[in-house]
Write a protein that holds these residues in place. Structure first.
Motif, PDB file in Angstrom:
ATOM      1  N   VAL A 111     -21.747  27.611  10.186  1.00  0.00           N
ATOM      2  CA  VAL A 111     -21.750  26.159  10.148  1.00  0.00           C
ATOM      3  C   VAL A 111     -21.893  25.735   8.694  1.00  0.00           C
ATOM      4  O   VAL A 111     -22.602  26.366   7.915  1.00  0.00           O
ATOM      5  CB  VAL A 111     -22.916  25.600  10.988  1.00  0.00           C
ATOM      6  CG1 VAL A 111     -22.976  24.097  10.928  1.00  0.00           C
ATOM      7  CG2 VAL A 111     -22.806  26.072  12.436  1.00  0.00           C
ATOM      8  N   TRP A 112     -21.219  24.654   8.335  1.00  0.00           N
ATOM      9  CA  TRP A 112     -21.280  24.147   6.965  1.00  0.00           C
ATOM     10  C   TRP A 112     -21.461  22.634   6.986  1.00  0.00           C
ATOM     11  O   TRP A 112     -20.909  21.940   7.838  1.00  0.00           O
ATOM     12  CB  TRP A 112     -19.980  24.487   6.226  1.00  0.00           C
ATOM     13  CG  TRP A 112     -19.908  23.865   4.873  1.00  0.00           C
ATOM     14  CD1 TRP A 112     -20.356  24.400   3.697  1.00  0.00           C
ATOM     15  CD2 TRP A 112     -19.389  22.577   4.545  1.00  0.00           C
ATOM     16  NE1 TRP A 112     -20.136  23.524   2.662  1.00  0.00           N
ATOM     17  CE2 TRP A 112     -19.550  22.393   3.163  1.00  0.00           C
ATOM     18  CE3 TRP A 112     -18.817  21.559   5.289  1.00  0.00           C
ATOM     19  CZ2 TRP A 112     -19.152  21.229   2.505  1.00  0.00           C
ATOM     20  CZ3 TRP A 112     -18.421  20.392   4.638  1.00  0.00           C
ATOM     21  CH2 TRP A 112     -18.589  20.250   3.260  1.00  0.00           C
ATOM     22  N   ALA A 113     -22.239  22.133   6.035  1.00  0.00           N
ATOM     23  CA  ALA A 113     -22.384  20.692   5.806  1.00  0.00           C
ATOM     24  C   ALA A 113     -22.410  20.472   4.297  1.00  0.00           C
ATOM     25  O   ALA A 113     -22.742  21.399   3.540  1.00  0.00           O
ATOM     26  CB  ALA A 113     -23.670  20.179   6.453  1.00  0.00           C
ATOM     27  N   PRO A 114     -22.073  19.271   3.839  1.00  0.00           N
ATOM     28  CA  PRO A 114     -22.057  19.021   2.402  1.00  0.00           C
ATOM     29  C   PRO A 114     -23.378  19.413   1.731  1.00  0.00           C
ATOM     30  O   PRO A 114     -24.450  19.140   2.250  1.00  0.00           O
ATOM     31  CB  PRO A 114     -21.825  17.506   2.297  1.00  0.00           C
ATOM     32  CG  PRO A 114     -21.071  17.183   3.538  1.00  0.00           C
ATOM     33  CD  PRO A 114     -21.659  18.081   4.591  1.00  0.00           C
ATOM     34  N   GLY A 115     -23.259  20.077   0.610  1.00  0.00           N
ATOM     35  CA  GLY A 115     -24.428  20.538  -0.125  1.00  0.00           C
ATOM     36  C   GLY A 115     -24.885  21.930   0.260  1.00  0.00           C
ATOM     37  O   GLY A 115     -25.729  22.519  -0.406  1.00  0.00           O
ATOM     38  N   ALA A 116     -24.332  22.467   1.350  1.00  0.00           N
ATOM     39  CA  ALA A 116     -24.729  23.805   1.800  1.00  0.00           C
ATOM     40  C   ALA A 116     -24.175  24.867   0.860  1.00  0.00           C
ATOM     41  O   ALA A 116     -23.081  24.743   0.333  1.00  0.00           O
ATOM     42  CB  ALA A 116     -24.215  24.065   3.218  1.00  0.00           C
ATOM     43  N   ARG A 117     -24.949  25.882   0.683  1.00  0.00           N
ATOM     44  CA  ARG A 117     -24.498  27.029  -0.091  1.00  0.00           C
ATOM     45  C   ARG A 117     -23.665  27.929   0.823  1.00  0.00           C
ATOM     46  O   ARG A 117     -23.669  27.772   2.032  1.00  0.00           O
ATOM     47  CB  ARG A 117     -25.692  27.798  -0.636  1.00  0.00           C
ATOM     48  CG  ARG A 117     -26.538  26.959  -1.576  1.00  0.00           C
ATOM     49  CD  ARG A 117     -27.490  27.840  -2.351  1.00  0.00           C
ATOM     50  NE  ARG A 117     -28.366  27.084  -3.210  1.00  0.00           N
ATOM     51  CZ  ARG A 117     -28.017  26.558  -4.371  1.00  0.00           C
ATOM     52  NH1 ARG A 117     -26.803  26.677  -4.812  1.00  0.00           N
ATOM     53  NH2 ARG A 117     -28.895  25.883  -5.094  1.00  0.00           N
ATOM     54  N   ALA A 118     -22.978  28.866   0.233  1.00  0.00           N
ATOM     55  CA  ALA A 118     -22.199  29.813   1.025  1.00  0.00           C
ATOM     56  C   ALA A 118     -23.119  30.527   2.010  1.00  0.00           C
ATOM     57  O   ALA A 118     -24.266  30.836   1.679  1.00  0.00           O
ATOM     58  CB  ALA A 118     -21.522  30.826   0.106  1.00  0.00           C
ATOM     59  N   MET A 119     -22.637  30.754   3.224  1.00  0.00           N
ATOM     60  CA  MET A 119     -23.414  31.486   4.212  1.00  0.00           C
ATOM     61  C   MET A 119     -23.149  32.974   4.023  1.00  0.00           C
ATOM     62  O   MET A 119     -21.990  33.407   4.053  1.00  0.00           O
ATOM     63  CB  MET A 119     -23.035  31.066   5.625  1.00  0.00           C
ATOM     64  CG  MET A 119     -24.015  31.611   6.652  1.00  0.00           C
ATOM     65  SD  MET A 119     -23.362  31.602   8.310  1.00  0.00           S
ATOM     66  CE  MET A 119     -22.497  33.145   8.308  1.00  0.00           C
ATOM     67  N   GLU A 120     -24.198  33.720   3.817  1.00  0.00           N
ATOM     68  CA  GLU A 120     -24.072  35.153   3.631  1.00  0.00           C
ATOM     69  C   GLU A 120     -25.068  35.840   4.549  1.00  0.00           C
ATOM     70  O   GLU A 120     -26.253  35.513   4.536  1.00  0.00           O
ATOM     71  CB  GLU A 120     -24.335  35.530   2.171  1.00  0.00           C
ATOM     72  CG  GLU A 120     -23.352  34.860   1.226  1.00  0.00           C
ATOM     73  CD  GLU A 120     -23.574  35.254  -0.217  1.00  0.00           C
ATOM     74  OE1 GLU A 120     -23.278  36.408  -0.558  1.00  0.00           O
ATOM     75  OE2 GLU A 120     -24.042  34.388  -0.977  1.00  0.00           O
ATOM     76  N   TYR A 121     -24.569  36.759   5.358  1.00  0.00           N
ATOM     77  CA  TYR A 121     -25.464  37.511   6.235  1.00  0.00           C
ATOM     78  C   TYR A 121     -26.336  38.443   5.400  1.00  0.00           C
ATOM     79  O   TYR A 121     -25.964  38.840   4.296  1.00  0.00           O
ATOM     80  CB  TYR A 121     -24.657  38.327   7.242  1.00  0.00           C
ATOM     81  CG  TYR A 121     -23.927  37.472   8.259  1.00  0.00           C
ATOM     82  CD1 TYR A 121     -24.624  36.740   9.206  1.00  0.00           C
ATOM     83  CD2 TYR A 121     -22.544  37.402   8.263  1.00  0.00           C
ATOM     84  CE1 TYR A 121     -23.968  35.954  10.132  1.00  0.00           C
ATOM     85  CE2 TYR A 121     -21.874  36.621   9.193  1.00  0.00           C
ATOM     86  CZ  TYR A 121     -22.592  35.906  10.123  1.00  0.00           C
ATOM     87  OH  TYR A 121     -21.937  35.132  11.035  1.00  0.00           O
ATOM     88  N   ALA A 122     -27.494  38.781   5.950  1.00  0.00           N
ATOM     89  CA  ALA A 122     -28.402  39.695   5.269  1.00  0.00           C
ATOM     90  C   ALA A 122     -27.710  41.039   5.037  1.00  0.00           C
ATOM     91  O   ALA A 122     -26.783  41.411   5.771  1.00  0.00           O
ATOM     92  CB  ALA A 122     -29.662  39.893   6.108  1.00  0.00           C
ATOM     93  N   GLU A 123     -28.161  41.747   4.021  1.00  0.00           N
ATOM     94  CA  GLU A 123     -27.575  43.061   3.732  1.00  0.00           C
ATOM     95  C   GLU A 123     -27.653  43.950   4.974  1.00  0.00           C
ATOM     96  O   GLU A 123     -28.669  43.997   5.654  1.00  0.00           O
ATOM     97  CB  GLU A 123     -28.335  43.723   2.579  1.00  0.00           C
ATOM     98  CG  GLU A 123     -27.646  44.984   2.098  1.00  0.00           C
ATOM     99  CD  GLU A 123     -28.261  45.527   0.828  1.00  0.00           C
ATOM    100  OE1 GLU A 123     -28.200  46.744   0.649  1.00  0.00           O
ATOM    101  OE2 GLU A 123     -28.797  44.729   0.031  1.00  0.00           O
ATOM    102  N   GLY A 124     -26.540  44.598   5.278  1.00  0.00           N
ATOM    103  CA  GLY A 124     -26.469  45.469   6.447  1.00  0.00           C
ATOM    104  C   GLY A 124     -26.109  44.757   7.732  1.00  0.00           C
ATOM    105  O   GLY A 124     -26.072  45.365   8.796  1.00  0.00           O
TER     106      GLY A 124
END
Length: 174
Positions: A111-124
């Protein structure tokens, strides 16, 4: 710019860094044509994106780059493992879709909204995408009355180079 009086500059908080996108994206996808946003009511439009996955792939991050920040309210990225969205979209490559992607076996990838940073899953961790999976980007538009504004929002994707230890699953609550 909207005619409000400027506050005391000494009381200003530092600005949060701009969201420049996803580091090291594997792909950047956009609808095949811009969508014209107009009218008085909010719109929910789904755009079919084809990442051309020839094998099982694992998504480790994503980011949305709005084509027009004037009208893009938020976006949700769904998987479409059966490619049903293609039939709904027709020649335009998009369709109305209030409430979800309107395809079976779909999962929310982010999900994305203005001002959100890139979504990155935790390592692994990463979300699993089967070969041939299409993606559906649902964009919530808030039109600007009296104007027609073109939008061609983009999605950046990053694929994991290794098989993840954990499969990521997103769930909307509320």
């Amino acid at each position: 710019a909207d005619g409000l009086q400027e506050g005391d500059p000494k009381e200003a908080r530092p600005l949060v860094g701009a969201t420049s996108g996803l580091a090291n994206p594997s792909a950047e996808l956009a609808a095949n044509m811009p969508f014209s946003v107009s009218g008085e009511r909010d719109l929910f439009r789904c755009f079919v994106l084809d990442p051309k996955l020839s094998a099982q792939t694992f998504l480790s991050g994503f980011h949305v780059i709005p084509g027009s920040s004037q009208v893009v309210h938020h976006a949700i990225l769904y998987s479409d493992p059966k490619g049903q969205s293609v039939g709904l979209a027709g020649q335009q490559g998009s369709y109305e879709c209030f409430g979800g992607a309107r395809v079976g076996q779909s999962e929310i990838l982010g999900v994305w909204a203005p001002g959100a940073r890139a979504m990155e899953y935790a390592e692994g961790a990463a979300a699993q995408l089967a070969a041939g999976t299409k993606l559906v980007l649902q964009v919530h538009y808030h039109p600007k009355p009296g104007a027609t504004i073109p939008d061609q929002t983009k999605v950046q994707l990053r694929y994991s180079e290794t098989i993840p230890r954990y499969l990521a699953i997103n769930q909307l609550i509320g």
